[in-house]
Design a protein around this motif. Structure first.
Motif, short mmCIF file in Angstrom:
data_model
loop_
_atom_site.label_atom_id
_atom_site.label_comp_id
_atom_site.label_asym_id
_atom_site.label_seq_id
_atom_site.Cartn_x
_atom_site.Cartn_y
_atom_site.Cartn_z
N GLU A 108 0.83 -1.20 0.00
CA GLU A 108 0.00 0.00 0.00
C GLU A 108 0.87 1.25 0.00
N ILE A 109 0.32 2.33 -0.56
CA ILE A 109 0.99 3.63 -0.49
C ILE A 109 0.34 4.44 0.61
N GLY A 121 5.19 7.00 1.36
CA GLY A 121 6.00 5.80 1.55
C GLY A 121 5.18 4.58 1.15
N VAL A 122 5.82 3.41 1.26
CA VAL A 122 5.16 2.16 0.89
C VAL A 122 5.14 1.22 2.09
N VAL A 123 3.99 0.59 2.32
CA VAL A 123 3.84 -0.39 3.40
C VAL A 123 3.58 -1.76 2.76
N ALA A 124 4.30 -2.76 3.23
CA ALA A 124 4.10 -4.14 2.76
C ALA A 124 3.48 -4.96 3.88
N ILE A 125 2.40 -5.65 3.57
CA ILE A 125 1.73 -6.50 4.56
C ILE A 125 2.07 -7.95 4.22
N LEU A 126 2.77 -8.63 5.14
CA LEU A 126 3.18 -10.01 4.90
C LEU A 126 2.02 -10.96 5.18
N LYS A 127 2.16 -12.18 4.71
CA LYS A 127 1.08 -13.15 4.86
C LYS A 127 0.84 -13.54 6.31
N ASP A 128 1.83 -13.31 7.18
CA ASP A 128 1.63 -13.60 8.61
C ASP A 128 0.99 -12.42 9.34
N GLY A 129 0.64 -11.35 8.59
CA GLY A 129 -0.02 -10.19 9.17
C GLY A 129 0.92 -9.07 9.59
#
Length: 449
Positions: A184-185, A204-212
């Motif tokens: 997400e931005i 900025g950029v946020v990355a959401i991993l599969k473990d939350g």
């Protein structure tokens, strides 16, 4: 004779140890209190070394066979931390504008100039000092130059080490080989105005991993490297951390900017954020004539005592058409300014009807005349001001409101130069340039965007 032999011994020792860098020399040094000699100027070109009453503590911080820092407690109370110029093969340690080099049992605290010359300020030793000021400077210079020649490989190694550390850090914080569900931005700041020349929008950029769990770029408090993303921004600069709105309205076809980041390692993961433009920041456009003192940049001049004449403002055609904002529906004026003197497009903007646009195509200001001089005592005449440029303003019938200020006055003349003597004459002031013409029309307008 003894003094000559001593100097020969010192120089011989220097030659024998010239290839030794500071890490090798400091292997035999220990932290502790050192006797200090201060350089004092006696007279022009003459200096002497004076022993300071109190010893100064010096602390060497070492990792393996390398010295990372040298802490000098100047006067026993002021901490000065010196760091190596090239950690793997140092010729000196530096703090602020000073350097510290250890040679033949002494430490030399000195400054270094662009001519590769040393100027000693203090000397540290565990024993006495049997060398004079000038000889000491020369020894430091010769030693430093000798070590500099052997630093090429060491500098390359340091560069490689830094690159390796940077790459390891990147991999440690990268999304590469991680299971990421989405990106997400996020905006760091929420701008009040999104328009030509408005303040930068930070994101900025946020990355959401599969473990939350979540990871983010540095400006959002994380460490994901921007090199993990491919940017495809539209209507604004394609830059990391912050973007600025494009100055040309042609790229803002949808009346919004688009921030878009694609993961290099997860090509199906794409983050997109749209921000509508507000188009409500006042703008000033300058197409004025050159000033008299700039005349030589545009034409060949033969400068005498008289000031140079200024240039006239450029002729402009301004076209305006009102449309609706494609996202919000509010009214916008599409404005195109063309320089007919230079046959080129100047700007394309979208502004709300209440937003002010100032257009300047005034004439330039004449150059002042020079003061009289011996043999030509009268002051020079001031140069004439340039005429204002002409403006043709064409408004489409759709335009019901336009906040525009047109400035096309003639430039002021330069002042006459003062006389050399009281009986001589002051130069004449230059004449103000004529005001340009403004012609307004209402007819259907075709724009290039």
């Amino acid at each position: 004779m003894k003094r000559i032999l001593l100097i020969i011994v010192v120089l011989f020792t220097l030659i024998a140890s010239a290839q030794q860098n500071q890490n090798e020399i400091l292997a035999n040094y220990n932290s502790g209190k050192y006797t200090v000699y201060k350089v004092k100027k006696v007279s022009y070109g003459k200096y002497k070394m004076i022993k300071v009453k109190k010893q100064w503590p010096i602390q060497f911080s070492k990792t393996g066979d390398k010295t990372s820092t040298v802490l000098v407690k100047r006067a026993g109370i002021l901490d000065e931390t010196f760091k190596p110029d090239v950690p793997g093969h140092p010729a000196y340690f530096s703090f602020s504008t000073y350097r510290l080099t250890f040679i033949d049992g002494i430490g030399v605290y000195y400054s270094w100039n662009g001519k590769e010359q040393a100027t000693t300020k203090y000397v540290f030793t565990k024993g006495g000092l049997n060398i004079n000021y000038k000889e000491l400077n020369k020894i430091v210079e010769n030693y430093s130059k000798a070590v500099f020649k052997n630093q090429t490989n060491a500098r390359a190694e340091v560069k490689e080490q830094k690159s390796a550390i940077a790459e390891a850090e990147r991999k440690k914080n990268s999304l590469q080989n991680r299971e990421v569900s989405k990106i997400e931005i996020q905006l760091v700041n929420t701008p009040n105005k999104v328009a030509h020349f408005s303040e930068a929008i930070k994101y900025g950029v946020v990355a959401i991993l599969k473990d939350g769990s979540k990871l983010s770029t540095e400006n959002l408090g994380g460490k994901i490297p921007w090199s993990d993303f491919i940017l495809k921004n539209k209507g604004c600069s394609n830059t990391i951390d912050e973007v600025r709105i494009d100055e040309d309205a042609k790229t803002l076809k949808e009346d919004r900017i688009t921030l878009q980041a694609i993961s290099k390692f997860h090509k199906t993961l794409k983050a997109t954020k749209h921000i509508n433009t507000t188009n409500n920041l006042s703008i000033q456009v300058n197409q004025t004539g050159f000033w008299g003192h700039e005349r030589h940049k545009y034409v060949t001049v033969f400068q005498g005592q008289n000031g140079q004449h200024a240039g006239r403002g450029d002729n402009l055609t301004i076209k305006v058409k009102t449309v609706s904002h494609k996202q919000t529906g509010v009214k916008l004026n599409k404005i195109e300014i063309f320089n007919t003197t230079k046959n080129k497009l100047v700007v394309r903007y979208k502004l709300t009807p209440n937003t002010k646009l100032i257009v300047n195509n005034n004439g330039g200001q004449g150059m002042n005349g020079f003061e009289g001089r011996k043999g030509s005592p009268n002051g020079g005449n001031g140069g004439n001001g340039g005429a204002g440029g002409n403006i043709l303003l064409i408004k489409d019938p759709s335009v019901t409101k336009l906040n525009i200020v047109l400035n096309n006055a003639g430039g002021a003349g330069g002042k006459g130069g003062a006389p050399k003597y009281s009986y001589a004459s002051r130069g004449r002031n230059g004449v103000r340039g004529d005001k340009g013409r403004i012609n307004k029309q209402v007819k259907a307008v075709k724009l290039s965007f």
